[in-house]
Design a protein around this motif. Structure first.
Motif, PDB file in Angstrom:
ATOM      1  N   SER A   4       0.797  -1.217   0.000  1.00  0.00           N
ATOM      2  CA  SER A   4       0.000   0.000   0.000  1.00  0.00           C
ATOM      3  C   SER A   4       0.837   1.277   0.000  1.00  0.00           C
ATOM      4  N   LEU A   5       2.139   1.157   0.135  1.00  0.00           N
ATOM      5  CA  LEU A   5       2.983   2.347   0.131  1.00  0.00           C
ATOM      6  C   LEU A   5       3.034   2.970  -1.260  1.00  0.00           C
ATOM      7  N   LYS A   6       3.085   4.276  -1.303  1.00  0.00           N
ATOM      8  CA  LYS A   6       3.286   4.974  -2.566  1.00  0.00           C
ATOM      9  C   LYS A   6       4.712   4.709  -3.042  1.00  0.00           C
ATOM     10  N   PRO A   7       4.952   4.833  -4.350  1.00  0.00           N
ATOM     11  CA  PRO A   7       6.315   4.630  -4.862  1.00  0.00           C
ATOM     12  C   PRO A   7       7.350   5.510  -4.165  1.00  0.00           C
ATOM     13  N   SER A   8       6.998   6.756  -3.893  1.00  0.00           N
ATOM     14  CA  SER A   8       7.955   7.650  -3.227  1.00  0.00           C
ATOM     15  C   SER A   8       8.299   7.139  -1.832  1.00  0.00           C
ATOM     16  N   GLU A   9       7.318   6.586  -1.130  1.00  0.00           N
ATOM     17  CA  GLU A   9       7.555   6.049   0.213  1.00  0.00           C
ATOM     18  C   GLU A   9       8.416   4.792   0.157  1.00  0.00           C
ATOM     19  N   GLU A  44      13.386  -5.823  -2.656  1.00  0.00           N
ATOM     20  CA  GLU A  44      12.083  -5.391  -2.136  1.00  0.00           C
ATOM     21  C   GLU A  44      11.486  -4.246  -2.940  1.00  0.00           C
ATOM     22  N   LEU A  45      12.334  -3.445  -3.555  1.00  0.00           N
ATOM     23  CA  LEU A  45      11.815  -2.321  -4.338  1.00  0.00           C
ATOM     24  C   LEU A  45      11.071  -2.833  -5.558  1.00  0.00           C
ATOM     25  N   GLY A  46      11.587  -3.851  -6.201  1.00  0.00           N
ATOM     26  CA  GLY A  46      10.985  -4.327  -7.438  1.00  0.00           C
ATOM     27  C   GLY A  46      11.416  -3.449  -8.601  1.00  0.00           C
ATOM     28  N   GLY A  47      10.776  -3.601  -9.721  1.00  0.00           N
ATOM     29  CA  GLY A  47      11.192  -2.881 -10.917  1.00  0.00           C
ATOM     30  C   GLY A  47      10.229  -1.809 -11.356  1.00  0.00           C
ATOM     31  N   GLY A  48       9.476  -1.232 -10.461  1.00  0.00           N
ATOM     32  CA  GLY A  48       8.452  -0.269 -10.847  1.00  0.00           C
ATOM     33  C   GLY A  48       8.953   1.060 -11.359  1.00  0.00           C
ATOM     34  N   ASP A  49      10.128   1.494 -10.925  1.00  0.00           N
ATOM     35  CA  ASP A  49      10.633   2.802 -11.307  1.00  0.00           C
ATOM     36  C   ASP A  49      11.983   2.628 -12.019  1.00  0.00           C
ATOM     37  N   ARG A  99      11.669  12.220  -3.607  1.00  0.00           N
ATOM     38  CA  ARG A  99      11.091  13.558  -3.406  1.00  0.00           C
ATOM     39  C   ARG A  99      10.360  14.048  -4.667  1.00  0.00           C
ATOM     40  N   VAL A 100      10.920  13.761  -5.825  1.00  0.00           N
ATOM     41  CA  VAL A 100      10.272  14.168  -7.081  1.00  0.00           C
ATOM     42  C   VAL A 100       8.926  13.475  -7.228  1.00  0.00           C
ATOM     43  N   LEU A 101       8.916  12.171  -7.007  1.00  0.00           N
ATOM     44  CA  LEU A 101       7.652  11.427  -7.121  1.00  0.00           C
ATOM     45  C   LEU A 101       6.623  11.926  -6.114  1.00  0.00           C
ATOM     46  N   ALA A 102       7.066  12.210  -4.891  1.00  0.00           N
ATOM     47  CA  ALA A 102       6.142  12.718  -3.867  1.00  0.00           C
ATOM     48  C   ALA A 102       5.583  14.078  -4.269  1.00  0.00           C
ATOM     49  N   SER A 103       6.425  14.922  -4.846  1.00  0.00           N
ATOM     50  CA  SER A 103       5.957  16.249  -5.258  1.00  0.00           C
ATOM     51  C   SER A 103       4.967  16.173  -6.415  1.00  0.00           C
ATOM     52  N   GLN A 104       5.014  15.073  -7.167  1.00  0.00           N
ATOM     53  CA  GLN A 104       4.083  14.883  -8.276  1.00  0.00           C
ATOM     54  C   GLN A 104       2.830  14.130  -7.836  1.00  0.00           C
ATOM     55  N   GLY A 105       2.756  13.849  -6.549  1.00  0.00           N
ATOM     56  CA  GLY A 105       1.578  13.190  -5.995  1.00  0.00           C
ATOM     57  C   GLY A 105       1.488  11.705  -6.327  1.00  0.00           C
ATOM     58  N   ASP A 106       2.601  11.096  -6.599  1.00  0.00           N
ATOM     59  CA  ASP A 106       2.647   9.693  -7.012  1.00  0.00           C
ATOM     60  C   ASP A 106       1.476   8.918  -6.457  1.00  0.00           C
TER      61      ASP A 106
END
Length: 106
Positions: A4-9, A44-49, A99-106
């Motif tokens: 449930s975590l956002k990508p930025s988190e 654990e990160l996976g390949g999403g970004d 921080r970039v992803l969080a600022s874009q509201g990921d």
């Protein structure tokens, strides 16, 4: 990490884990435990970004040299350069991506 975590988190948590491993293992020497911890964090990160994944690949390549049993450090400053690349340059870029992803509201 919880799904449930956002990508930025997720990226921020990854950076925290990597930082903890690097800070606890600052000496260039054979250290399979540190490598295993870094690989576990990366897995654990996976390949999403794609950007973060690319920086992780760079960091892991440097970590494999830094924590290897081979004598890659015959040239003065090589170990310090690798450490700075991992701990400061690449880790900072991973944190910046969070921080970039969080600022874009990921």
């Amino acid at each position: 990490m919880p799904v449930s975590l956002k990508p930025s988190e997720r990226i921020a948590r990854l950076a925290d884990r990597i930082e903890a491993v690097l800070d606890a293992n600052t000496r260039a020497s054979a250290n399979p435990e540190a490598l295993a911890q870094l690989l576990g964090a990366a897995a654990e990160l996976g390949g999403g970004d794609a950007y973060t994944s690319a920086k992780l690949v760079e960091l892991m390549a440097k970590a494999q040299i830094f924590y290897s049993a081979r004598g890659f450090f015959r040239l003065p400053g090589t170990a310090q350069r690798l450490w700075n690349d991992m701990r400061h340059d690449l880790l900072d870029r991973i944190r910046m991506r969070s921080r970039v992803l969080a600022s874009q509201g990921d």
